[in-house]
Design an enzyme around this catalytic site. Structure first.
Site, PDB file in Angstrom:
ATOM      1  N   SER A 135       0.886  -1.174   0.000  1.00 30.28           N
ATOM      2  CA  SER A 135       0.000   0.000   0.000  1.00 30.28           C
ATOM      3  C   SER A 135       0.913   1.209   0.000  1.00 30.28           C
ATOM      4  O   SER A 135       2.061   1.124   0.468  1.00 30.28           O
ATOM      5  CB  SER A 135      -0.852   0.008   1.281  1.00 30.28           C
ATOM      6  OG  SER A 135      -1.474   1.265   1.465  1.00 30.28           O
ATOM      7  N   TYR A 148      -2.496  -0.699  10.544  1.00 26.35           N
ATOM      8  CA  TYR A 148      -2.393  -0.813   9.082  1.00 26.35           C
ATOM      9  C   TYR A 148      -1.076  -0.199   8.603  1.00 26.35           C
ATOM     10  O   TYR A 148      -0.330  -0.830   7.860  1.00 26.35           O
ATOM     11  CB  TYR A 148      -3.586  -0.126   8.415  1.00 26.35           C
ATOM     12  CG  TYR A 148      -3.701  -0.401   6.922  1.00 26.35           C
ATOM     13  CD1 TYR A 148      -4.153  -1.630   6.457  1.00 26.35           C
ATOM     14  CD2 TYR A 148      -3.357   0.567   5.987  1.00 26.35           C
ATOM     15  CE1 TYR A 148      -4.259  -1.885   5.092  1.00 26.35           C
ATOM     16  CE2 TYR A 148      -3.459   0.324   4.626  1.00 26.35           C
ATOM     17  CZ  TYR A 148      -3.913  -0.907   4.180  1.00 26.35           C
ATOM     18  OH  TYR A 148      -4.010  -1.167   2.826  1.00 26.35           O
ATOM     19  N   LYS A 152       2.029  -2.453   7.083  1.00 23.50           N
ATOM     20  CA  LYS A 152       2.337  -2.274   5.655  1.00 23.50           C
ATOM     21  C   LYS A 152       3.801  -1.857   5.486  1.00 23.50           C
ATOM     22  O   LYS A 152       4.454  -2.248   4.521  1.00 23.50           O
ATOM     23  CB  LYS A 152       1.373  -1.284   5.009  1.00 23.50           C
ATOM     24  CG  LYS A 152      -0.057  -1.838   4.869  1.00 23.50           C
ATOM     25  CD  LYS A 152      -0.105  -3.050   3.944  1.00 23.50           C
ATOM     26  CE  LYS A 152      -1.516  -3.539   3.667  1.00 23.50           C
ATOM     27  NZ  LYS A 152      -1.576  -4.667   2.714  1.00 23.50           N
TER      28      LYS A 152
HETATM   29  N1  NAD Z   1      -8.564  -0.598  -1.307  1.00 23.39           N
HETATM   30  C1  NAD Z   1      -7.554   0.224  -1.088  1.00 23.39           C
HETATM   31  O1  NAD Z   1      -7.732   1.459  -1.064  1.00 23.39           O
HETATM   32  C2  NAD Z   1      -6.162  -0.330  -0.930  1.00 23.39           C
HETATM   33  C3  NAD Z   1      -5.072   0.560  -1.068  1.00 23.39           C
HETATM   34  C4  NAD Z   1      -3.774   0.067  -0.910  1.00 23.39           C
HETATM   35  C5  NAD Z   1      -3.571  -1.274  -0.653  1.00 23.39           C
HETATM   36  N2  NAD Z   1      -4.639  -2.109  -0.526  1.00 23.39           N
HETATM   37  C6  NAD Z   1      -4.349  -3.525  -0.235  1.00 23.39           C
HETATM   38  O2  NAD Z   1      -4.871  -4.312  -1.277  1.00 23.39           O
HETATM   39  C7  NAD Z   1      -5.107  -5.648  -0.798  1.00 23.39           C
HETATM   40  C8  NAD Z   1      -6.475  -6.096  -1.235  1.00 23.39           C
HETATM   41  O3  NAD Z   1      -7.437  -5.287  -0.598  1.00 23.39           O
HETATM   42  P1  NAD Z   1      -8.800  -4.795  -1.306  1.00 23.39           P
HETATM   43  O4  NAD Z   1      -8.811  -3.316  -1.261  1.00 23.39           O
HETATM   44  O5  NAD Z   1      -8.981  -5.506  -2.598  1.00 23.39           O
HETATM   45  O6  NAD Z   1      -9.844  -5.255  -0.203  1.00 23.39           O
HETATM   46  P2  NAD Z   1     -11.006  -6.342  -0.216  1.00 23.39           P
HETATM   47  O7  NAD Z   1     -11.521  -6.299   1.174  1.00 23.39           O
HETATM   48  O8  NAD Z   1     -11.935  -6.110  -1.353  1.00 23.39           O
HETATM   49  O9  NAD Z   1     -10.233  -7.716  -0.499  1.00 23.39           O
HETATM   50  C9  NAD Z   1      -9.447  -8.346   0.449  1.00 23.39           C
HETATM   51  C10 NAD Z   1      -9.741  -9.836   0.349  1.00 23.39           C
HETATM   52  O10 NAD Z   1      -8.795 -10.532   1.159  1.00 23.39           O
HETATM   53  C11 NAD Z   1      -9.498 -11.589   1.777  1.00 23.39           C
HETATM   54  N3  NAD Z   1      -8.742 -12.026   2.966  1.00 23.39           N
HETATM   55  C12 NAD Z   1      -8.567 -11.352   4.138  1.00 23.39           C
HETATM   56  N4  NAD Z   1      -7.818 -12.092   4.966  1.00 23.39           N
HETATM   57  C13 NAD Z   1      -7.513 -13.240   4.311  1.00 23.39           C
HETATM   58  C14 NAD Z   1      -6.767 -14.387   4.639  1.00 23.39           C
HETATM   59  N5  NAD Z   1      -6.179 -14.525   5.847  1.00 23.39           N
HETATM   60  N6  NAD Z   1      -6.644 -15.385   3.718  1.00 23.39           N
HETATM   61  C15 NAD Z   1      -7.253 -15.276   2.512  1.00 23.39           C
HETATM   62  N7  NAD Z   1      -7.986 -14.199   2.138  1.00 23.39           N
HETATM   63  C16 NAD Z   1      -8.108 -13.203   3.040  1.00 23.39           C
HETATM   64  C17 NAD Z   1     -10.855 -11.039   2.105  1.00 23.39           C
HETATM   65  O11 NAD Z   1     -11.815 -12.063   2.310  1.00 23.39           O
HETATM   66  C18 NAD Z   1     -11.144 -10.204   0.855  1.00 23.39           C
HETATM   67  O12 NAD Z   1     -11.835 -10.944  -0.134  1.00 23.39           O
HETATM   68  C19 NAD Z   1      -4.898  -5.570   0.708  1.00 23.39           C
HETATM   69  O13 NAD Z   1      -3.616  -6.077   1.038  1.00 23.39           O
HETATM   70  C20 NAD Z   1      -4.980  -4.095   1.008  1.00 23.39           C
HETATM   71  O14 NAD Z   1      -4.286  -3.731   2.181  1.00 23.39           O
HETATM   72  C21 NAD Z   1      -5.913  -1.666  -0.666  1.00 23.39           C
END
Ligand code: NAD
Length: 257
Positions: A135, A148, A152
């Site tokens: 992130s 978080y 990260k």
């Molecule tokens: N959405 C944002 O703004 C953003 C920005 C930067 C980074 N991220 C990162 O992107 C990644 C994906 O997040 P997203 O935004 O798509 O969120 P999201 O909530 O849509 O998807 C995350 C998925 O991970 C799954 N998950 C959680 N813990 C798990 C585990 N132990 N084993 C298997 N699956 C698991 C959840 O069930 C969910 O389907 C994360 O690492 C998040 O920190 C997101």
């Protein structure tokens, strides 16, 4: 790896958001994809939508990671690319013990445990590709949630360590560091986060575009928001000034929400 065509790819947290977009994009680019998620139904739907294989389960625990890799190897043979994408955004402010523990397990140890099991085979054959969804919070900070931000940073540090240690032995490691992305995670966090990230939030498809470009270029950092490179440089060049700016933003969120 400059293209994913034919590659055996695992995407964790692929049942929704960024992971789902990556799984679908890789499948569209003719990769052989295994979709993991804790949410089995969501993972199955994504896998079915793109001709991938589903491997539900916990991608963070010692047993869960071992089971996922065994299933994926049964389907793909050796794994060519592993996308450690599952993540959690937990904890208001300084966070409580449970927030820290869960964030540590999913945002950091999931990557460590996968790498430990992948490395022997990858080093032996002289190739392997790990993409860690970190992130921009791992390069900068995420106001509103210390667990978080700190986990990260730890995930980024682990990815850097792997790249620095194993690049000459054929390992490619990349850290995907977006700011806001329109997913359930962004929708589920604090009004302050929406205020900070909402305006520049991008779609999951735009993230997948950036990942494909990043794979082609091979650069360690994959930055779907180009501004993040400038912010990261500013943080390093004058940390006190950067912190004053972040604190100003914090006060703005406090008066706005
Ligand atoms: N959405 C944002 O703004 C953003 C920005 C930067 C980074 N991220 C990162 O992107 C990644 C994906 O997040 P997203 O935004 O798509 O969120 P999201 O909530 O849509 O998807 C995350 C998925 O991970 C799954 N998950 C959680 N813990 C798990 C585990 N132990 N084993 C298997 N699956 C698991 C959840 O069930 C969910 O389907 C994360 O690492 C998040 O920190 C997101």
């Amino acid at each position: 790896m400059q293209s994913v065509a034919g590659a055996g790819v695992v995407v964790t947290g692929g049942g929704s958001g960024i992971g789902a977009a990556l799984a679908r994009r890789f499948a569209a680019e003719a990769a052989r994809v295994v979709v993991n998620d804790l949410n089995a139904d969501a993972a199955r739907k994504v896998a079915d939508s793109c001709g991938a294989t589903v491997a539900p389960g916990d991608a963070a625990s010692v047993g869960g990671v071992a089971a996922l890799l065994a299933t994926a190897r049964g389907v793909l043979g050796e794994i060519d690319m592993y996308c450690a994408n599952a993540g959690v955004a937990l904890g208001d402010g300084a966070g409580d013990e449970d927030d820290w523990e869960a964030s540590w397990q999913v945002n950091v140890m999931a990557h460590v445990r996968a790498a430990r099991l992948l490395l022997p085979g990858w080093l032996e054959r002289g190739s392997g590709h790990l993409i860690c969804t970190v992130s921009a919070a791992g390069l900068l900070t995420m106001l509103g949630t210390a667990p978080y931000s700190a986990t990260k940073h730890a995930a980024l540090s682990f990815a850097e360590w792997l790249a620095a240690t194993y690049a000459h032995r054929g390992l490619t490691v990349q850290a995907l560091c977006p700011m806001g992305v329109r997913t359930a995670m962004l929708d589920g966090i604090t009004p302050a986060a929406e205020l900070i990230l909402g305006e520049t939030a991008i779609t999951t498809e735009e993230v997948a575009d950036a990942v494909m470009a990043g794979i082609a270029s091979g650069s360690f950092l994959i930055l779907p928001h180009h501004d993040v490179a400038r912010m990261y440089a500013n943080r390093a060049a004058d940390t006190d000034r950067w912190l004053r700016g972040m604190n100003k933003l914090q006060t703005r969120t406090e008066t706005a929400v």
